[in-house]
Scaffold this active site. Structure first.
Site, PDB file in Angstrom:
ATOM      1  N   GLU A  55       0.819  -1.199   0.000  1.00 58.15           N
ATOM      2  CA  GLU A  55       0.000   0.000   0.000  1.00 58.15           C
ATOM      3  C   GLU A  55       0.863   1.264   0.000  1.00 58.15           C
ATOM      4  O   GLU A  55       0.566   2.243  -0.694  1.00 58.15           O
ATOM      5  CB  GLU A  55      -0.921   0.015   1.227  1.00 58.15           C
ATOM      6  CG  GLU A  55      -1.845  -1.193   1.332  1.00 58.15           C
ATOM      7  CD  GLU A  55      -1.269  -2.337   2.168  1.00 58.15           C
ATOM      8  OE1 GLU A  55      -2.051  -2.967   2.894  1.00 58.15           O
ATOM      9  OE2 GLU A  55      -0.039  -2.589   2.074  1.00 58.15           O
ATOM     10  N   ALA A 159       9.916 -36.079  -9.248  1.00 53.39           N
ATOM     11  CA  ALA A 159      10.143 -36.205 -10.684  1.00 53.39           C
ATOM     12  C   ALA A 159       9.986 -37.682 -11.006  1.00 53.39           C
ATOM     13  O   ALA A 159      10.699 -38.523 -10.444  1.00 53.39           O
ATOM     14  CB  ALA A 159      11.536 -35.709 -11.066  1.00 53.39           C
ATOM     15  N   TRP A 175      18.834 -38.528 -15.784  1.00 54.82           N
ATOM     16  CA  TRP A 175      17.777 -37.620 -15.345  1.00 54.82           C
ATOM     17  C   TRP A 175      16.463 -38.152 -15.905  1.00 54.82           C
ATOM     18  O   TRP A 175      16.399 -38.542 -17.076  1.00 54.82           O
ATOM     19  CB  TRP A 175      18.020 -36.194 -15.829  1.00 54.82           C
ATOM     20  CG  TRP A 175      19.214 -35.565 -15.199  1.00 54.82           C
ATOM     21  CD1 TRP A 175      20.456 -35.439 -15.739  1.00 54.82           C
ATOM     22  CD2 TRP A 175      19.272 -34.961 -13.896  1.00 54.82           C
ATOM     23  NE1 TRP A 175      21.284 -34.783 -14.875  1.00 54.82           N
ATOM     24  CE2 TRP A 175      20.578 -34.476 -13.729  1.00 54.82           C
ATOM     25  CE3 TRP A 175      18.345 -34.767 -12.865  1.00 54.82           C
ATOM     26  CZ2 TRP A 175      20.977 -33.820 -12.556  1.00 54.82           C
ATOM     27  CZ3 TRP A 175      18.745 -34.121 -11.717  1.00 54.82           C
ATOM     28  CH2 TRP A 175      20.045 -33.661 -11.579  1.00 54.82           C
ATOM     29  N   ARG A 189      12.573 -23.882  -5.620  1.00 54.68           N
ATOM     30  CA  ARG A 189      13.452 -23.828  -4.443  1.00 54.68           C
ATOM     31  C   ARG A 189      13.643 -22.391  -3.977  1.00 54.68           C
ATOM     32  O   ARG A 189      13.664 -22.102  -2.775  1.00 54.68           O
ATOM     33  CB  ARG A 189      14.815 -24.426  -4.780  1.00 54.68           C
ATOM     34  CG  ARG A 189      14.882 -25.921  -4.782  1.00 54.68           C
ATOM     35  CD  ARG A 189      16.297 -26.364  -5.098  1.00 54.68           C
ATOM     36  NE  ARG A 189      16.369 -27.813  -5.301  1.00 54.68           N
ATOM     37  CZ  ARG A 189      17.428 -28.443  -5.771  1.00 54.68           C
ATOM     38  NH1 ARG A 189      18.522 -27.741  -6.098  1.00 54.68           N
ATOM     39  NH2 ARG A 189      17.424 -29.754  -5.915  1.00 54.68           N
ATOM     40  N   THR A 201      18.608 -40.148   0.321  1.00 59.04           N
ATOM     41  CA  THR A 201      18.714 -39.407  -0.934  1.00 59.04           C
ATOM     42  C   THR A 201      20.029 -38.657  -1.013  1.00 59.04           C
ATOM     43  O   THR A 201      20.648 -38.568  -2.085  1.00 59.04           O
ATOM     44  CB  THR A 201      17.532 -38.430  -1.079  1.00 59.04           C
ATOM     45  OG1 THR A 201      16.310 -39.161  -0.960  1.00 59.04           O
ATOM     46  CG2 THR A 201      17.561 -37.736  -2.422  1.00 59.04           C
ATOM     47  N   ASP A 205      22.609 -39.351  -4.093  1.00 64.00           N
ATOM     48  CA  ASP A 205      22.813 -38.300  -5.088  1.00 64.00           C
ATOM     49  C   ASP A 205      23.894 -37.287  -4.736  1.00 64.00           C
ATOM     50  O   ASP A 205      24.271 -36.484  -5.592  1.00 64.00           O
ATOM     51  CB  ASP A 205      21.500 -37.532  -5.304  1.00 64.00           C
ATOM     52  CG  ASP A 205      20.376 -38.422  -5.792  1.00 64.00           C
ATOM     53  OD1 ASP A 205      20.674 -39.502  -6.337  1.00 64.00           O
ATOM     54  OD2 ASP A 205      19.201 -38.041  -5.628  1.00 64.00           O
ATOM     55  N   LEU A 209      21.152 -29.065  -3.315  1.00 61.40           N
ATOM     56  CA  LEU A 209      19.940 -28.353  -2.919  1.00 61.40           C
ATOM     57  C   LEU A 209      20.100 -26.842  -2.872  1.00 61.40           C
ATOM     58  O   LEU A 209      19.466 -26.166  -2.056  1.00 61.40           O
ATOM     59  CB  LEU A 209      19.410 -28.868  -1.569  1.00 61.40           C
ATOM     60  CG  LEU A 209      18.891 -30.299  -1.537  1.00 61.40           C
ATOM     61  CD1 LEU A 209      18.131 -30.549  -0.245  1.00 61.40           C
ATOM     62  CD2 LEU A 209      18.005 -30.628  -2.728  1.00 61.40           C
ATOM     63  N   ARG A 212      20.656 -22.985  -8.696  1.00 65.03           N
ATOM     64  CA  ARG A 212      21.758 -22.827  -9.649  1.00 65.03           C
ATOM     65  C   ARG A 212      21.321 -22.478 -11.066  1.00 65.03           C
ATOM     66  O   ARG A 212      22.110 -21.949 -11.828  1.00 65.03           O
ATOM     67  CB  ARG A 212      22.590 -24.116  -9.697  1.00 65.03           C
ATOM     68  CG  ARG A 212      23.181 -24.515  -8.363  1.00 65.03           C
ATOM     69  CD  ARG A 212      24.087 -25.724  -8.474  1.00 65.03           C
ATOM     70  NE  ARG A 212      23.401 -26.912  -8.925  1.00 65.03           N
ATOM     71  CZ  ARG A 212      22.630 -27.676  -8.161  1.00 65.03           C
ATOM     72  NH1 ARG A 212      22.421 -27.336  -6.889  1.00 65.03           N
ATOM     73  NH2 ARG A 212      22.048 -28.759  -8.632  1.00 65.03           N
ATOM     74  N   GLY A 299      13.027 -39.131  -1.071  1.00 63.60           N
ATOM     75  CA  GLY A 299      12.620 -40.271  -1.874  1.00 63.60           C
ATOM     76  C   GLY A 299      11.247 -40.782  -1.509  1.00 63.60           C
ATOM     77  O   GLY A 299      10.447 -40.109  -0.842  1.00 63.60           O
TER      78      GLY A 299
END
Length: 376
Positions: A55, A159, A175, A189, A201, A205, A209, A212, A299
């Site tokens: 405002e 995914a 991927w 993210r 996980t 991997d 996190l 990027r 996961g």
């Protein structure tokens, strides 16, 4: 003014509000538009936490303040009525003589809820409420849930293939989806306060996190590792972003804690039940640190645990046009569903496409207690 005009001006206010995503938490997203004789004469939104409110930004764009006395202010959230980091917006509206205010939804926080509307009406301002209320509430679903339940808003991100697999039978997952989907995940993210992942996980991997592939802030990284099995040298414990590690309270005095402290990682301890950390305690701890929204990137076991505990609010699923077959890893570990009428019920949003992949968002409805419905 016609209702359709109110809708269109509020929709513009919503567009402005979303420009603050990832910058204003733990404050809400707010956009504001000033209209005179059917024409937009000023706009503003809350840019960053601690900065001027929407405002104030909109009013500051008006050089001739006399025009404000004939204007309508559209704002996605009820104007504040208290002194915080900035003065009350309701007082400014009254001071400038704005005769009408149109509000998307009320602010659920104890400092504001209803007080801003009451102050405006007591000063003779005409207040219209509930214009595009559903959309306005959705834009601040994390803020609203935080102030009505004392817990962060939790989204499970997955995914997967079309047949619901998140890894092959050998555990390979890089991927499944394409570059455009992964860029969207990084954008998500950047607008969540925290991303949460489990030890399995991270081990599989060596996940980072961080953000990027787009501009934006790094969220707080949250790691669940009940037995402190992860090495302190893992990427997720670097200094690019803040990290909190949750472990079982039985490991509070373990010598394994000190290497994490030396890397600047905050280690917190919660109860353990049936071989799993108490996820409600985890979320409560995060809430005390002004974490309003959490994206779970774990996961199948971790995703299922949040759903079984009734702590997940939404699933965002990136579905690739691929098939892995029956031996591959399913998106969710067992949920204890034996009959169709026991299924977890979801409410789909409209799908979006990123390259060849489809993003589906679905709100979880069946496990949300009736007294928690207010924030939806």
């Amino acid at each position: 003014m016609l209702l359709c005009d109110d809708d269109s001006f509020m929709r513009r206010s919503l567009e402005l509000a979303l420009l603050g995503a990832g910058q204003v938490s733990p404050n809400p997203l707010v956009g504001a538009v000033l209209v005179c004789n059917g024409e937009i004469i000023g706009e503003g939104y809350h840019h960053r936490f601690g900065g001027p409110h929407a405002e104030v930004e909109a009013i500051a764009t008006i050089a001739d303040e006399q025009r404000l006395r004939d204007a309508t202010l559209y704002v996605t959230l009820e104007p504040c009525a208290h002194f915080g980091k900035t003065p009350p917006c309701s007082d400014l509206i009254i001071e400038k003589g704005i005769p009408r205010v149109v509000i998307g939804c009320r602010d659920p926080s104890a400092e504001v809820s209803g007080k801003g509307v009451s102050k405006l009406r007591a000063a003779g301002v005409t207040v219209t409420e509930g214009v595009l209320e559903t959309e306005c509430r959705k834009s601040n679903e994390a803020f609203i849930k935080s102030h009505t339940t004392g817990l962060p808003f939790v989204t499970i991100k997955l995914a997967q293939t079309l047949d619901g697999k998140i890894a092959t039978s050998l555990g390979a997952s890089h991927w499944i989806t394409g570059d455009k989907s992964r860029c969207e995940v990084h954008r998500l993210r950047s607008i969540y306060d925290a991303v949460l992942i489990g030890e399995a996980t991270v081990s599989a991997d060596d996940a980072h996190l961080t953000v990027r592939h787009c501009a934006g802030r790094n969220p707080l990284r949250v790691v669940l590792d009940r037995r402190l099995r992860l090495p302190s040298e893992a990427k997720i414990f670097d200094t690019e972003a803040s990290t909190i590690l949750f472990a079982s309270s039985s490991w509070e005095h373990s010598p394994k804690v000190e290497p994490f402290h030396q890397r600047g990682v905050t280690v917190l301890f919660v109860d353990e039940h049936a071989g799993e950390l108490d996820l409600r305690q985890v979320l409560q701890e995060l809430h005390t640190r002004n974490i309003l929204s959490v994206m779970v990137e774990g996961g199948s076991r971790l995703s299922a645990s949040f759903i079984r505990a009734g702590l997940a609010d939404k699933i965002t699923m990136f579905i690739a046009p691929k098939l892995f077959g029956g031996d591959a890893l399913s998106a969710f570990a067992p949920l204890g569903i034996n009959m169709p009428d026991e299924a977890i019920n979801l409410r789909f949003e409209a799908p979006h496409f990123f390259g060849l992949d489809m993003q589906l968002e679905a709100y979880i409805e069946v496990l949300t207690a009736p007294d928690n419905q207010a924030w939806r």
